[in-house]
Enzyme design. Sequence first.
Site, PDB file in Angstrom:
ATOM      1  N   SER A  27       0.831  -1.209   0.000  1.00 43.69           N
ATOM      2  CA  SER A  27       0.000   0.000   0.000  1.00 43.69           C
ATOM      3  C   SER A  27       0.863   1.256   0.000  1.00 43.69           C
ATOM      4  O   SER A  27       0.534   2.256  -0.649  1.00 43.69           O
ATOM      5  CB  SER A  27      -0.925  -0.001   1.218  1.00 43.69           C
ATOM      6  OG  SER A  27      -1.759  -1.139   1.220  1.00 43.69           O
ATOM      7  N   HIS A  42       2.872   2.515   7.821  1.00 39.77           N
ATOM      8  CA  HIS A  42       1.667   2.361   8.636  1.00 39.77           C
ATOM      9  C   HIS A  42       1.590   1.019   9.348  1.00 39.77           C
ATOM     10  O   HIS A  42       0.575   0.726   9.979  1.00 39.77           O
ATOM     11  CB  HIS A  42       0.422   2.527   7.749  1.00 39.77           C
ATOM     12  CG  HIS A  42       0.340   1.510   6.645  1.00 39.77           C
ATOM     13  ND1 HIS A  42       0.957   1.700   5.435  1.00 39.77           N
ATOM     14  CD2 HIS A  42      -0.248   0.292   6.587  1.00 39.77           C
ATOM     15  CE1 HIS A  42       0.738   0.645   4.663  1.00 39.77           C
ATOM     16  NE2 HIS A  42       0.017  -0.226   5.348  1.00 39.77           N
ATOM     17  N   CYS A  78      -0.858  -4.303   9.825  1.00 38.99           N
ATOM     18  CA  CYS A  78      -1.547  -4.208   8.538  1.00 38.99           C
ATOM     19  C   CYS A  78      -1.676  -5.571   7.888  1.00 38.99           C
ATOM     20  O   CYS A  78      -2.768  -6.094   7.731  1.00 38.99           O
ATOM     21  CB  CYS A  78      -0.832  -3.234   7.604  1.00 38.99           C
ATOM     22  SG  CYS A  78      -1.640  -3.082   5.983  1.00 38.99           S
TER      23      CYS A  78
END
Length: 362
Positions: free
Chosen positions: A40, A59, A163
């Site tokens: 991502s 993230h 994630c």
Amino acid sequence: MKAAVLIEPGKPLEIEQLQISKPGPHEVLIRTAACGLCHSDLHFIEGTYPHALPAVPGHEAAGIVEAVGSEVRTVKVGDAVVSCLSAFCGHCEYCVTGRMSLCLGAETRRAPGDAPRLSRGDGSAVAQMLNLSAFAEMMLIHEHACTRINPEMPLDRASVLGCAVTTGAGTIFNACKLTPGETVAVIGCGGVGLAAINAAKIAGAGRIIAADPMPEKRELAIRLGATDVVDALAPDAAAQILELTKGGVDHAIEAVGRPASGELAVKSLRRGGTATILGMMPLSHSVGLSAMDLLSGKKLQGAIMGANRFPVDMPRLVDFYMRGLLDLDSIIAERIPLEKINQGFETMKSGASARSVIVFDQ
């Protein structure tokens, strides 16, 4: 603090010294221990998904709480935490109906007129990507963007929970609600796909078929629980899956973000089966079901971040790892310093390995 900054799409990240603000009332300052490189992030780095720049990506992280704001009640200084991009407000319609991953989380970010969380030495703002900006030695985030975990959990392993594992495993447990004995096909055996395979094994799937073009990843998928493997680029890949399962799978999970993979997921379904799309497809692309698919009771869904409820799910995933059920060690292919982040993304583009994790000096 030192951070990797995206200045222009399509260009390498640059290591800079940035200023980080002090925690506001509901904010938490975290010293980053480790951060995984996620596909991502690559979408934003390459410019296929837009974002305000300059920005610090990243993230998928874990770290130790350094300071907390005056109103923070969920974590304290010294806690080991995992961050999650699906920060939640706690009181919107999505939150109160148990769909926290759909919360837009506007209240978890600073208001436009407030001082930025990240800035350069000259005072100019640096955008915080996905509420986190974890490619940095420290993170300043809302308390609802992290959760406390078992302090005995290794933080490099914990980072990928934020994630890849939350998305892949959460899809199996939360979105698919897999019943023991059901069949699963996972298309794409990167970090997310491998986590879905591992979770399907934990959940008692009857058959788990891994589809990926890379032989190395197919071998890794078998190690994590796949019962069968298929070359995803083979012209008869769907036919192979239908033959292996005598009619198709109950759940097909697309975990790479390629239009052809979404099509393969739909073609792999049995009557009444469900295809779940996890990968970030090109923004102009649509995935659909034919009229016959609909008449056959087939279903298509998305599951952002695995439809997680991360304050509940993260500690459970940690427990799975500590008990030897969740294999995070095999998902991590390499550990690198922040200075090698661009090489890490080049490794990702080759498609030959699973997860690269940045490890910060503690």
